[in-house]
Structure formats: structure tokens, C-alpha cells
Design a protein around this motif. Sequence first.
Motif, PDB file in Angstrom:
ATOM      1  N   SER A 104       0.833  -1.203   0.000  1.00 15.05           N
ATOM      2  CA  SER A 104       0.000   0.000   0.000  1.00 15.05           C
ATOM      3  C   SER A 104       0.867   1.252   0.000  1.00 15.05           C
ATOM      4  CB  SER A 104      -0.907   0.031   1.232  1.00 15.05           C
ATOM      5  OG  SER A 104      -1.733  -1.124   1.276  1.00 15.05           O
ATOM      6  N   VAL A 105       0.387   2.252  -0.709  1.00 16.73           N
ATOM      7  CA  VAL A 105       1.004   3.586  -0.696  1.00 16.73           C
ATOM      8  C   VAL A 105      -0.076   4.555  -0.229  1.00 16.73           C
ATOM      9  CG1 VAL A 105       2.182   5.365  -2.014  1.00 16.73           C
ATOM     10  CG2 VAL A 105       2.505   2.960  -2.630  1.00 16.73           C
ATOM     11  N   VAL A 106       0.086   5.095   0.983  1.00 10.82           N
ATOM     12  CA  VAL A 106      -0.936   5.951   1.583  1.00 10.82           C
ATOM     13  C   VAL A 106      -0.403   7.380   1.667  1.00 10.82           C
ATOM     14  CG1 VAL A 106      -2.504   6.261   3.527  1.00 10.82           C
ATOM     15  CG2 VAL A 106      -1.649   3.974   2.973  1.00 10.82           C
ATOM     16  N   THR A 107      -1.216   8.326   1.197  1.00 11.98           N
ATOM     17  CA  THR A 107      -0.839   9.741   1.222  1.00 11.98           C
ATOM     18  C   THR A 107      -1.719  10.490   2.228  1.00 11.98           C
ATOM     19  OG1 THR A 107      -0.245   9.636  -1.120  1.00 11.98           O
ATOM     20  CG2 THR A 107      -0.550  11.819  -0.176  1.00 11.98           C
ATOM     21  N   TYR A 108      -1.079  11.320   3.065  1.00 13.63           N
ATOM     22  CA  TYR A 108      -1.792  12.059   4.108  1.00 13.63           C
ATOM     23  C   TYR A 108      -1.571  13.558   3.926  1.00 13.63           C
ATOM     24  CZ  TYR A 108      -1.498   7.530   6.574  1.00 13.63           C
ATOM     25  OH  TYR A 108      -1.580   6.204   6.911  1.00 13.63           O
ATOM     26  N   GLU A 109      -2.604  14.319   4.229  1.00 14.31           N
ATOM     27  CA  GLU A 109      -2.428  15.756   4.406  1.00 14.31           C
ATOM     28  C   GLU A 109      -2.473  16.041   5.904  1.00 14.31           C
ATOM     29  OE1 GLU A 109      -5.517  17.733   2.296  1.00 14.31           O
ATOM     30  OE2 GLU A 109      -7.095  17.205   3.739  1.00 14.31           O
ATOM     31  N   PHE A 110      -1.940  17.195   6.324  1.00 11.03           N
ATOM     32  CA  PHE A 110      -1.811  17.448   7.765  1.00 11.03           C
ATOM     33  C   PHE A 110      -1.771  18.944   8.032  1.00 11.03           C
ATOM     34  CE2 PHE A 110       2.257  16.698   5.741  1.00 11.03           C
ATOM     35  CZ  PHE A 110       2.984  17.828   6.097  1.00 11.03           C
ATOM     36  N   ASP A 111      -1.976  19.281   9.297  1.00 15.81           N
ATOM     37  CA  ASP A 111      -1.893  20.685   9.734  1.00 15.81           C
ATOM     38  C   ASP A 111      -0.575  20.958  10.450  1.00 15.81           C
ATOM     39  OD1 ASP A 111      -4.449  21.184   8.756  1.00 15.81           O
ATOM     40  OD2 ASP A 111      -5.400  20.566  10.634  1.00 15.81           O
ATOM     41  N   GLN A 112      -0.106  19.961  11.194  1.00 22.60           N
ATOM     42  CA  GLN A 112       1.140  20.109  11.954  1.00 22.60           C
ATOM     43  C   GLN A 112       2.107  18.989  11.561  1.00 22.60           C
ATOM     44  OE1 GLN A 112       0.627  19.989  16.207  1.00 22.60           O
ATOM     45  NE2 GLN A 112       2.803  19.579  16.589  1.00 22.60           N
ATOM     46  N   LYS A 113       3.308  19.355  11.136  1.00 17.70           N
ATOM     47  CA  LYS A 113       4.267  18.389  10.603  1.00 17.70           C
ATOM     48  C   LYS A 113       5.076  17.732  11.722  1.00 17.70           C
ATOM     49  CE  LYS A 113       8.107  18.062   7.295  1.00 17.70           C
ATOM     50  NZ  LYS A 113       8.927  18.825   6.319  1.00 17.70           N
ATOM     51  N   HIS A 114       5.163  16.385  11.665  1.00 18.26           N
ATOM     52  CA  HIS A 114       6.005  15.628  12.593  1.00 18.26           C
ATOM     53  C   HIS A 114       7.305  15.219  11.891  1.00 18.26           C
ATOM     54  CE1 HIS A 114       3.400  14.806  16.144  1.00 18.26           C
ATOM     55  NE2 HIS A 114       2.433  15.084  15.284  1.00 18.26           N
ATOM     56  N   GLU A 115       8.350  15.049  12.672  1.00 19.72           N
ATOM     57  CA  GLU A 115       9.610  14.565  12.114  1.00 19.72           C
ATOM     58  C   GLU A 115       9.444  13.122  11.642  1.00 19.72           C
ATOM     59  OE1 GLU A 115      12.387  16.266  11.577  1.00 19.72           O
ATOM     60  OE2 GLU A 115      11.418  18.074  12.389  1.00 19.72           O
ATOM     61  N   ILE A 116      10.194  12.768  10.598  1.00 21.55           N
ATOM     62  CA  ILE A 116      10.094  11.413  10.032  1.00 21.55           C
ATOM     63  C   ILE A 116      10.442  10.359  11.067  1.00 21.55           C
ATOM     64  CG2 ILE A 116      11.173   9.821   8.383  1.00 21.55           C
ATOM     65  CD1 ILE A 116      11.192  12.054   6.346  1.00 21.55           C
ATOM     66  N   GLU A 117      11.433  10.646  11.925  1.00 18.90           N
ATOM     67  CA  GLU A 117      11.832   9.668  12.945  1.00 18.90           C
ATOM     68  C   GLU A 117      10.704   9.409  13.938  1.00 18.90           C
ATOM     69  OE1 GLU A 117      14.435   7.716  12.989  1.00 18.90           O
ATOM     70  OE2 GLU A 117      14.958   8.609  11.054  1.00 18.90           O
ATOM     71  N   ASP A 118       9.918  10.443  14.244  1.00 20.43           N
ATOM     72  CA  ASP A 118       8.781  10.263  15.161  1.00 20.43           C
ATOM     73  C   ASP A 118       7.721   9.370  14.509  1.00 20.43           C
ATOM     74  OD1 ASP A 118      10.022  11.933  16.963  1.00 20.43           O
ATOM     75  OD2 ASP A 118       8.978  13.732  16.257  1.00 20.43           O
ATOM     76  N   ILE A 119       7.491   9.585  13.222  1.00 20.43           N
ATOM     77  CA  ILE A 119       6.507   8.767  12.496  1.00 20.43           C
ATOM     78  C   ILE A 119       6.997   7.328  12.389  1.00 20.43           C
ATOM     79  CG2 ILE A 119       5.313   8.457  10.286  1.00 20.43           C
ATOM     80  CD1 ILE A 119       5.525  11.511   9.929  1.00 20.43           C
ATOM     81  N   ARG A 120       8.295   7.169  12.141  1.00 18.52           N
ATOM     82  CA  ARG A 120       8.858   5.817  12.051  1.00 18.52           C
ATOM     83  C   ARG A 120       8.712   5.079  13.382  1.00 18.52           C
ATOM     84  NH1 ARG A 120      13.122   6.891   9.521  1.00 18.52           N
ATOM     85  NH2 ARG A 120      12.472   6.027   7.522  1.00 18.52           N
ATOM     86  N   SER A 121       8.908   5.792  14.471  1.00 18.64           N
ATOM     87  CA  SER A 121       8.770   5.174  15.796  1.00 18.64           C
ATOM     88  C   SER A 121       7.338   4.680  16.013  1.00 18.64           C
ATOM     89  CB  SER A 121       9.156   6.193  16.872  1.00 18.64           C
ATOM     90  OG  SER A 121       8.959   5.655  18.156  1.00 18.64           O
ATOM     91  N   VAL A 122       6.359   5.481  15.601  1.00 17.98           N
ATOM     92  CA  VAL A 122       4.950   5.102  15.744  1.00 17.98           C
ATOM     93  C   VAL A 122       4.638   3.865  14.904  1.00 17.98           C
ATOM     94  CG1 VAL A 122       2.588   5.832  15.186  1.00 17.98           C
ATOM     95  CG2 VAL A 122       4.144   7.420  16.336  1.00 17.98           C
ATOM     96  N   LEU A 123       5.165   3.815  13.684  1.00 20.26           N
ATOM     97  CA  LEU A 123       4.906   2.672  12.803  1.00 20.26           C
ATOM     98  C   LEU A 123       5.626   1.421  13.296  1.00 20.26           C
ATOM     99  CD1 LEU A 123       5.033   4.403   9.295  1.00 20.26           C
ATOM    100  CD2 LEU A 123       3.032   3.455  10.451  1.00 20.26           C
ATOM    101  N   ASN A 124       6.802   1.588  13.902  1.00 17.78           N
ATOM    102  CA  ASN A 124       7.509   0.436  14.477  1.00 17.78           C
ATOM    103  C   ASN A 124       6.669  -0.209  15.582  1.00 17.78           C
ATOM    104  OD1 ASN A 124       9.766   0.560  12.848  1.00 17.78           O
ATOM    105  ND2 ASN A 124      10.963   1.807  14.276  1.00 17.78           N
ATOM    106  N   ILE A 125       6.085   0.637  16.428  1.00 18.48           N
ATOM    107  CA  ILE A 125       5.238   0.130  17.522  1.00 18.48           C
ATOM    108  C   ILE A 125       4.009  -0.570  16.958  1.00 18.48           C
ATOM    109  CG2 ILE A 125       3.799   0.830  19.476  1.00 18.48           C
ATOM    110  CD1 ILE A 125       5.788   3.144  19.939  1.00 18.48           C
ATOM    111  N   ALA A 126       3.489  -0.045  15.836  1.00 21.15           N
ATOM    112  CA  ALA A 126       2.293  -0.630  15.224  1.00 21.15           C
ATOM    113  C   ALA A 126       2.598  -1.912  14.460  1.00 21.15           C
ATOM    114  CB  ALA A 126       1.644   0.387  14.284  1.00 21.15           C
ATOM    115  N   GLY A 127       3.903  -2.246  14.274  1.00 25.72           N
ATOM    116  CA  GLY A 127       4.285  -3.488  13.595  1.00 25.72           C
ATOM    117  C   GLY A 127       4.663  -3.333  12.141  1.00 25.72           C
ATOM    118  N   TYR A 128       5.161  -2.131  11.772  1.00 26.12           N
ATOM    119  CA  TYR A 128       5.561  -1.896  10.380  1.00 26.12           C
ATOM    120  C   TYR A 128       6.980  -1.312  10.349  1.00 26.12           C
ATOM    121  CZ  TYR A 128       0.520  -2.310   9.801  1.00 26.12           C
ATOM    122  OH  TYR A 128      -0.778  -2.746   9.835  1.00 26.12           O
TER     123      TYR A 128
END
Length: 421
Positions: A177-201
Motif C-alpha cells: 500500500s502507498v498511503v498519502t496524508y495531508e496534515f496541519d502540523q508536521k512531525h519529524e520522520i523519525e517520530d513517524i517511524r517510531s509510531v509505525l515500528n510500535i504498530a508493527g511496520y
Amino acid sequence: LLIGVLTILEATLTLPGIAGMILTVGMAVDANVLIFERMREEWKIGKSISGSITAGYNKAFSTILDANVTTMLVAVILFFQGSGPIRGFALTLSAGILVSMFVVLVLTRLFFETMANFNIIKSLKMLHIPFLTNPTFNILGGRKIAIFISIITIISSWYVFIDKAEENFGVDFTGGSVVTYEFDQKHEIEDIRSVLNIAGYPSAKIAYQSSLDGKEYLEVKIKESGLFAENAIIAIKNLTGNYLDIKNDTVGSQIGNELKKRGRNAIIFALIGIIIYISFRFEFSFAIGAIVAVIHDILITIGIFCLLGNELSMPIIAALLTIVGYSVNDTIVVFDRIREDLRLTNNLSYKEIANLAINKTLSRTLLTSVTTLITIIMLLIFGGGTVHDFASALFIGILVGTYSSIFVATPVMLLWHKDVK
């Protein structure tokens, strides 16, 4: 001119198309450098400005023709054998070659000859690399060391590549899957990677992309699809900053396998075309040298690129195709000089003539490589996500391609000549 031609053809500019444009720019710069070097050589032996310009263009024409025809042949084969992105690369490259040859061989020549006729050009003392004014390096003397380094690099990087297996391939090839998101407040890529690691990706590819109007979007690629991808989508949407998924593309594994097959076939047919053309224009030994150099460049680029933790995708295939074209172009410049010197020199061995030819083209090789690398470094600095990966592969490939045109192609070609010791 190139953008105008693409507009007439109603072509959409994509990343593979940009790859074709980069190769076109590199070849156009190379053609001009070849002509300027030849003009300077003629000026140094005492010819007039007009005579130097005419002789420079005439002597560089054969090299420019062979390099461009070979690359055009590759582009045509890729267009008919490749899939959508590869066809886009081939179309842009074909248009670019035709435009650049017209500009280099017609417009710039007209410009120089007009300047000479009006006595505006007083001399041809162009910029040159000081230590390469009259180089006499024993380059072929180090061919065994160079081959050893290449073999070790290929074996070590591909050992890791084979061990990683499917981890080397991105969503384009494995499906997902390739998922595209729009946002109001930008997070650092490392923070997003940490969240996805916890979720199992843990293997998710994360990048911020910018649209033409300057708005940023988050793009996440995962190798799961359907219900198996839901946790990743939810994890991102739960971030502060109002992340909202606005696009979710699914790539099937069957489509990925088809892309692999078509990409592989396109490169194989292109290599066969190169062998046939170079054998016709030069001789079979030259064709083998060129092909070995191309394969060498592809293997090392893929090996090092994946060794650095990157994944192969369709844009990277476009980068590899660019490297194929660049490598062949670089090699043909050296081979054409060898062919010319073989006709003019009778008192030297084949190896000595080949070494002399490499020295004569060394300044051009380095100037062209540096010019092309400047463009790629800009992509590395200012490009993000897919563009950065694409530029990384090109950066590795251009460096390796420059090295192989000097230390791989000619030594392999010389193995066919018995007077080489």
C-alpha cells in the motif's frame, strides 16, 4: 527545446522522465566538452580559429554520433519492451537526444563559426585541469588492482543483497500500500517511524512530498494491504496534527512481478542491442568491454545502494537505466579515441595505444562527470523521499561509471589482443 517537444507530444513529466532529462543534459555537456577539447588540440598545433573550429567539430562528430546512436538504440528498445515508467524514461531520453544533437552539432557550430568570421574569438585557451594538460599516467598498469577491487566490492555487496532477499524490493515490486496524508502540523520522520515500528511496520518507507503549489504531503509505503494495512493507517491518523489519509493505492504482487519481468527484459534487450551496434561500428572485443563495464556498474550500484539500507523501486530502475546510458556513452568516447589512434600510430603496441587514448580523454571524462554530479548533488540536497533515493542511486552509478570507463572497459577489451602483457 526539450520541454517544448515533450509538450507537443503531450507527455507528463515524471521521475523517470527527469532521469531521462538528466542523462540528456549529461550527454549534451559531454558532446560540447568533446568538441571544445578537440578545438583546443587543433589550436595548439597552430591552426587558425576557423580551422580549429571546423576540425574540432569534424573530429568529434564520430564520437558524438556513436554515443548518441547507441543511447538512442537503448531508448527505443526500452520504449517497446518496458512498462509505463520505463517507457516515459525512454520517450524523454529519445526526444532529448534528438534535441541535444541538433543544438550541439548545428546551433553551437553556427554560433562559433559566426563569431570566428567576425573575428570576435581571438584564441581558444579554454579552461582545463592543470595536471591533465598532457597526462602520461600508466593507467592500464593498475588494471589488475582495479579488477580485484571491483570483484571484492561486487561479492561483498551482493552477499548482503542475496541475504536480505525480498527486503531489497520496495512496494512497487512486492506489492502493498502507498498511503498519502495531508496534515496541519508536521512531525519529524523519525517520530513517524517510531509510531509505525510500535504498530508493527518496521520496514515502512516514509517521506514528505511537495506538490507544484508548494503544499506538503506525507507518503507512507508499506508491504501490507487491505485489512493488514489498517493498523498503519490508524497509527498515523492518531498523531497530533490532524493527519488525514486522502489517497490509498494498493499494488498487487502480481503487478509487481510483472514490473520486475518487464524491467529485467528491457535491460537485457538493451544490452544485446549495444553488443550488436558496437560490434558493427568497432569490433566484437570493444562490445564485450562495453557490456562488461555496464554490467559491472549495475551490479555495484545495486549492491551498494541496497547495502546502505535502500529498496529497489521503479524510480530506481529509471536511475539504473540512466547509468546504463551514461556508462556506454563514457566508454564509447574512450573506444573512439583508441580506434582513431590505431589508424594514426604504428610504432606502439595495442596496450600502449589504449593507455594513450585513456590519457587523452581523461580531462573530458572528469569534466563531464563533475558537471553531471553537480546536478545530482543538488537533487540529493534539496530532494526528499523518492527523489533522494533516486539521486543516491545516480550518484553511486555516475562515480562507478566513470571508474569503469577507465579501469574496466578497456582492460576487458584488451584481453582479446595477444600483444598485451
